[in-house]
Design a protein around this motif. Structure first.
Motif, PDB file in Angstrom:
ATOM      1  N   ASP A   1       0.899  13.137   5.661  1.00 32.44           N
ATOM      2  CA  ASP A   1       0.818  14.421   6.366  1.00 32.44           C
ATOM      3  C   ASP A   1       0.047  14.324   7.670  1.00 32.44           C
ATOM      4  O   ASP A   1      -0.804  15.180   7.964  1.00 32.44           O
ATOM      5  N   ARG A   2       0.291  13.292   8.446  1.00 28.69           N
ATOM      6  CA  ARG A   2      -0.424  13.144   9.705  1.00 28.69           C
ATOM      7  C   ARG A   2       0.514  13.563  10.839  1.00 28.69           C
ATOM      8  O   ARG A   2       1.598  13.007  10.952  1.00 28.69           O
ATOM      9  N   PRO A   3       0.090  14.551  11.628  1.00 29.07           N
ATOM     10  CA  PRO A   3       0.963  15.015  12.714  1.00 29.07           C
ATOM     11  C   PRO A   3       1.308  13.867  13.663  1.00 29.07           C
ATOM     12  O   PRO A   3       0.434  13.086  14.033  1.00 29.07           O
ATOM     13  N   GLY A   4       2.573  13.787  14.026  1.00 25.27           N
ATOM     14  CA  GLY A   4       3.005  12.784  14.977  1.00 25.27           C
ATOM     15  C   GLY A   4       3.297  11.430  14.368  1.00 25.27           C
ATOM     16  O   GLY A   4       3.706  10.514  15.066  1.00 25.27           O
ATOM     17  N   ILE A   5       3.058  11.305  13.053  1.00 21.35           N
ATOM     18  CA  ILE A   5       3.347  10.030  12.390  1.00 21.35           C
ATOM     19  C   ILE A   5       4.256  10.309  11.203  1.00 21.35           C
ATOM     20  O   ILE A   5       3.821  10.835  10.183  1.00 21.35           O
ATOM     21  N   SER A   6       5.510   9.960  11.354  1.00 23.22           N
ATOM     22  CA  SER A   6       6.457  10.192  10.259  1.00 23.22           C
ATOM     23  C   SER A   6       6.333   9.090   9.218  1.00 23.22           C
ATOM     24  O   SER A   6       5.844   7.996   9.526  1.00 23.22           O
ATOM     25  N   PRO A   7       6.728   9.359   7.989  1.00 23.37           N
ATOM     26  CA  PRO A   7       6.609   8.336   6.945  1.00 23.37           C
ATOM     27  C   PRO A   7       7.259   7.021   7.378  1.00 23.37           C
ATOM     28  O   PRO A   7       8.314   7.021   8.016  1.00 23.37           O
ATOM     29  N   GLY A   8       6.645   5.923   7.025  1.00 18.43           N
ATOM     30  CA  GLY A   8       7.181   4.591   7.360  1.00 18.43           C
ATOM     31  C   GLY A   8       6.077   3.659   7.756  1.00 18.43           C
ATOM     32  O   GLY A   8       4.934   4.057   7.932  1.00 18.43           O
TER      33      GLY A   8
ATOM     34  N   ALA B   1       3.923  -8.522   8.219  1.00 20.70           N
ATOM     35  CA  ALA B   1       4.094  -8.958   6.828  1.00 20.70           C
ATOM     36  C   ALA B   1       3.033  -8.325   5.931  1.00 20.70           C
ATOM     37  O   ALA B   1       3.335  -7.825   4.842  1.00 20.70           O
ATOM     38  N   CYS B   2       1.797  -8.302   6.391  1.00 26.48           N
ATOM     39  CA  CYS B   2       0.724  -7.686   5.605  1.00 26.48           C
ATOM     40  C   CYS B   2       0.929  -6.167   5.511  1.00 26.48           C
ATOM     41  O   CYS B   2       0.749  -5.572   4.441  1.00 26.48           O
ATOM     42  N   GLY B   3       1.273  -5.550   6.620  1.00 19.82           N
ATOM     43  CA  GLY B   3       1.465  -4.098   6.616  1.00 19.82           C
ATOM     44  C   GLY B   3       2.554  -3.680   5.643  1.00 19.82           C
ATOM     45  O   GLY B   3       2.379  -2.720   4.877  1.00 19.82           O
ATOM     46  N   TYR B   4       3.653  -4.414   5.624  1.00 19.51           N
ATOM     47  CA  TYR B   4       4.738  -4.033   4.713  1.00 19.51           C
ATOM     48  C   TYR B   4       4.454  -4.440   3.274  1.00 19.51           C
ATOM     49  O   TYR B   4       4.963  -3.812   2.340  1.00 19.51           O
ATOM     50  N   ALA B   5       3.664  -5.472   3.078  1.00 17.25           N
ATOM     51  CA  ALA B   5       3.217  -5.767   1.713  1.00 17.25           C
ATOM     52  C   ALA B   5       2.454  -4.567   1.160  1.00 17.25           C
ATOM     53  O   ALA B   5       2.673  -4.132   0.022  1.00 17.25           O
ATOM     54  N   ALA B   6       1.564  -4.015   1.981  1.00 17.85           N
ATOM     55  CA  ALA B   6       0.828  -2.815   1.567  1.00 17.85           C
ATOM     56  C   ALA B   6       1.770  -1.626   1.398  1.00 17.85           C
ATOM     57  O   ALA B   6       1.713  -0.901   0.386  1.00 17.85           O
ATOM     58  N   PHE B   7       2.646  -1.442   2.348  1.00 14.04           N
ATOM     59  CA  PHE B   7       3.565  -0.296   2.348  1.00 14.04           C
ATOM     60  C   PHE B   7       4.488  -0.304   1.126  1.00 14.04           C
ATOM     61  O   PHE B   7       4.868   0.757   0.617  1.00 14.04           O
ATOM     62  N   SER B   8       4.831  -1.496   0.639  1.00 14.85           N
ATOM     63  CA  SER B   8       5.744  -1.582  -0.508  1.00 14.85           C
ATOM     64  C   SER B   8       5.164  -0.930  -1.761  1.00 14.85           C
ATOM     65  O   SER B   8       5.903  -0.610  -2.687  1.00 14.85           O
ATOM     66  N   LEU B   9       3.844  -0.721  -1.773  1.00 18.85           N
ATOM     67  CA  LEU B   9       3.192  -0.117  -2.946  1.00 18.85           C
ATOM     68  C   LEU B   9       2.817   1.344  -2.715  1.00 18.85           C
ATOM     69  O   LEU B   9       2.222   1.972  -3.574  1.00 18.85           O
ATOM     70  N   MET B  10       3.139   1.884  -1.550  1.00 20.98           N
ATOM     71  CA  MET B  10       2.689   3.235  -1.198  1.00 20.98           C
ATOM     72  C   MET B  10       3.711   4.293  -1.634  1.00 20.98           C
ATOM     73  O   MET B  10       4.881   3.980  -1.837  1.00 20.98           O
ATOM     74  N   PRO B  11       3.238   5.552  -1.763  1.00 16.82           N
ATOM     75  CA  PRO B  11       4.161   6.625  -2.158  1.00 16.82           C
ATOM     76  C   PRO B  11       5.205   6.922  -1.066  1.00 16.82           C
ATOM     77  O   PRO B  11       5.071   6.475   0.073  1.00 16.82           O
ATOM     78  N   ALA B  12       6.212   7.692  -1.447  1.00 14.80           N
ATOM     79  CA  ALA B  12       7.390   7.897  -0.587  1.00 14.80           C
ATOM     80  C   ALA B  12       7.067   8.566   0.751  1.00 14.80           C
ATOM     81  O   ALA B  12       7.735   8.312   1.752  1.00 14.80           O
ATOM     82  N   ASP B  13       6.045   9.404   0.775  1.00 14.77           N
ATOM     83  CA  ASP B  13       5.761  10.132   2.014  1.00 14.77           C
ATOM     84  C   ASP B  13       4.690   9.456   2.865  1.00 14.77           C
ATOM     85  O   ASP B  13       4.197  10.049   3.829  1.00 14.77           O
ATOM     86  N   ALA B  14       4.351   8.239   2.534  1.00 17.48           N
ATOM     87  CA  ALA B  14       3.232   7.570   3.213  1.00 17.48           C
ATOM     88  C   ALA B  14       3.668   6.827   4.466  1.00 17.48           C
ATOM     89  O   ALA B  14       4.814   6.409   4.607  1.00 17.48           O
TER      90      ALA B  14
END
Lengths: 198, 198, 198, 198
Positions: free
Chosen positions: A191-198, A115-128
């Protein structure tokens, strides 16, 4: 479903409520007060610009959540996505407990971390991408209930670091009961290798 | 199994090792040093009397662990019980992950919380129960591995409050990798209605 | 000062020692063990490359420490700077206490936060600044002593985030006593307006 | 001092405010809602009976605070004592800083640890002492300001363990700015040798 508003506002104010009762303001200088009293901009607007950077933040959260196989294993579901705020519900199951039959503290942690992670993620840019840097849980009461409501909210958004607060309520045939609180630090990766946006 | 000693000492010293390299002792007064140099009792003996209060502490831990349905759901097993130290192993499974395919931080937490809780419990009296008061996790690296080794150790035992340190290593086709650390506060409960010993 | 080595190695091993006693290696597969046993590179070398990026890291730490007016107010001094490890000493003073005459937990925190911050800073590039993102303290025993030894060590260095562990011992006319542990997240800042390197 | 109420309510709602905006209540069952809607007792009353056990709790807090020499050294003063809530103010001084001239994170911690400790102590029995078991700080922004407002509130009182939340605002010639949050566990001690009530 009829009129959940009274219910939901009760839950919403449950434990943060004591933190709002602030009546006297002893000890402020007159200068401080006058400086503040002639402003028109709301403090909360300036301090909490919880503005999503993408119009499809709900879809992005939902899509990423769908990849969290651990949450599916537990039987949790995503119940609410607002800018900087996410709610996850988890029905009690007998195979999620510790030795006394309460929900295991690690399972409580799992839902509120998401829940906390996605609260943060909801405000992040598209490629994050979002990852947890650290979190701390206080277990306030045994996690007994028919189901559990985990809520994460952004306290302080940032380009790299986002700080969140989480809370978990035991729900069911009793008053909603706050059973755990979390404070968490989330990081924005790009842009972190091995970690796709999401 | 042949000669695991080299392996295990490597794992054991992995991240605590830097904390042991202490060579110079600059800054101590001569008085301090002389006070210490004529003592025969080992410091660690005085400070860490990790003595179980029951002869059957291993059985008590094993029995209580067997009631943690959440750990069974995850596929974890209890691998080691020593006085004030417990180890749990968790094979990787695709249904335990977050959105990037790493072990979910909450699942990492679940196993190391149990390891710390039972490390504390191993030193408690026969009629005691253990509950987590709080814990904090630092997630140091993505939890990628074939299996995971969670270890909990008692740092400071006490009658009411026991403080533990935990660590989780990712294991498999690579060097053992420290992926998370925990600091935790556990409480000893006795004669608590609704909570049986364990 | 004569022969502090025995003393210092005792202090060094004081509480981490229990975390090193790891004898049996139960539960590892033969495959795991054989995979590990034919390697020549030391695990700790791969995992803990605590290599300073600047030759003058000690001077950089010392110079920045000299700007921490709070540490001067408390009467603390920088006692040791190694790559990824810093030690600060604080003599007891009656004006640093809480209500029972023990060193105030916040003062304990102040010295070990600086120790951890500079442990992280010792590994950062020349133009970097260090700030604390978060830390957690466990207060294990009342902070009574003639003086206090605070030590910070890097557990996991990183380009942006460095994780540290800290410990504080009460020293004096008794065995060195571990009174507090810290886990901390430090951040490397570069080119940040209003924050000069240090 | 004239009309601080607008000011103080702004500060009060500053960061907790986002945690109150909860509008839809998606996902609740009708059963849950109906169960809740016919009750007359306010949830917060049941959950937060922050009732002092002594009539002179303010005097007890004030007296104990007066023994905290560390707070006097820093120049802090006790600004507010309510049941389960305490506020401490700290004017900025140039001798309280870290290397960039911001208030040292440990000094920030010192004031909010005392605020949380006394918030807990305000609800304890007459013969009790309070000690910090652990706390965690998130440092949200550099602590720059003319003065600092530290507030501690009890989230969950208990006979042995009390959990508190703290927050620190930078005040002055700018909007009040939340610079740090704390979550803390406090313990009630009674009849402990060497620790007098307070």
């Amino acid at each position: 479903m009829s009129s959940p508003s009274m219910y939901s506002s009760r839950v919403a104010q449950f434990w943060w409520q004591s933190l709002l009762l602030f009546e006297t303001g002893k000890g402020y200088t007159e200068k401080e007060v006058s400086k503040l009293s002639d402003r028109s901009d709301p403090i909360v607007g300036a301090a909490n610009p919880l503005t999503p950077q993408t119009p499809d933040f709900r879809e992005r959260v939902q899509e990423s959540y769908g990849k969290q196989t651990a949450l599916a294993l537990l039987g949790a579901h995503l119940a609410k996505v607002e800018p900087g705020e996410v709610e996850i519900h988890l029905p009690f199951r007998a195979d999620l407990t510790q030795q006394h039959g309460f929900l295991h503290a690690g399972i409580v942690t799992t839902v509120v971390d998401s829940a906390c992670g996605y609260a943060a993620f909801s405000l992040m840019p598209a490629d994050a991408s979002v990852l947890s840097v650290e979190f701390k849980m206080n277990l306030l009461a045994p996690a007994k209930g028919e189901w559990f409501l985990a809520r994460g909210k952004v306290v302080k958004p940032g380009r790299t670091i986002t700080v969140c607060a989480g809370e978990v309520f035991a729900m069911g045939d009793h008053e909603p009961k706050l059973v755990a609180t979390m404070s968490a630090t989330m990081i924005t990766l790009q842009d972190r290798p091995g970690i796709s946006p999401g």
